[in-house]
Motif scaffolding. Structure first.
Motif, PDB file in Angstrom:
ATOM      1  N   ALA A  65       0.830  -1.208   0.000  1.00 28.19           N
ATOM      2  CA  ALA A  65       0.000   0.000   0.000  1.00 28.19           C
ATOM      3  C   ALA A  65       0.866   1.260   0.000  1.00 28.19           C
ATOM      4  N   LEU A  66       1.945   1.240   0.736  1.00 27.93           N
ATOM      5  CA  LEU A  66       2.862   2.380   0.771  1.00 27.93           C
ATOM      6  C   LEU A  66       3.481   2.611  -0.603  1.00 27.93           C
ATOM      7  N   ALA A  67       3.882   1.537  -1.251  1.00 27.13           N
ATOM      8  CA  ALA A  67       4.503   1.671  -2.575  1.00 27.13           C
ATOM      9  C   ALA A  67       3.502   2.149  -3.630  1.00 27.13           C
ATOM     10  N   LEU A  68       2.276   1.703  -3.517  1.00 24.08           N
ATOM     11  CA  LEU A  68       1.276   2.061  -4.525  1.00 24.08           C
ATOM     12  C   LEU A  68       0.658   3.440  -4.312  1.00 24.08           C
ATOM     13  N   THR A  69       0.500   3.835  -3.043  1.00 19.38           N
ATOM     14  CA  THR A  69      -0.179   5.106  -2.773  1.00 19.38           C
ATOM     15  C   THR A  69       0.757   6.224  -2.357  1.00 19.38           C
ATOM     16  N   GLY A  70       1.888   5.876  -1.766  1.00 16.67           N
ATOM     17  CA  GLY A  70       2.812   6.896  -1.286  1.00 16.67           C
ATOM     18  C   GLY A  70       2.386   7.532   0.026  1.00 16.67           C
ATOM     19  N   ILE A  71       1.371   6.990   0.687  1.00 19.94           N
ATOM     20  CA  ILE A  71       0.905   7.522   1.971  1.00 19.94           C
ATOM     21  C   ILE A  71       1.864   7.039   3.059  1.00 19.94           C
TER      22      ILE A  71
END
Length: 81
Positions: free
Chosen positions: A46-52
């Motif tokens: 999720a971090l890699a895909l969204t950058g959040i």
């Protein structure tokens, strides 16, 4: 994240095959490893895909769950007659 996901997926498969003939230790190990994979790898995906960035704070919780799962596996091996 992908390497840990792959490795622990194989471990979960092995635990599923072994769980029919074993006790609760193996079931708890599988539960913690599953939670660890979802939290650890899932948060990194999720971090890699969204950058959040706050999603990265969940990753250590998943790592701890993986360690607890491996601890249950070690207990099962240590208790083997």
């Amino acid at each position: 994240a992908v390497l840990y996901h792959l490795l622990h997926s194989v471990v979960l498969l092995a635990l599923a095959l072994y769980a029919n003939s074993s006790g609760a230790d193996v079931r708890w190990a599988a539960r913690f490893i599953l939670a660890g994979v979802v939290l650890f790898s899932g948060s990194l995906y999720a971090l890699a895909l969204t950058g959040i960035k706050p999603l990265g704070a969940i990753t250590p919780v998943g790592g701890i769950a993986l360690l607890i799962g491996w601890g249950f596996i070690a207990l099962k091996i240590a208790r083997r007659p």
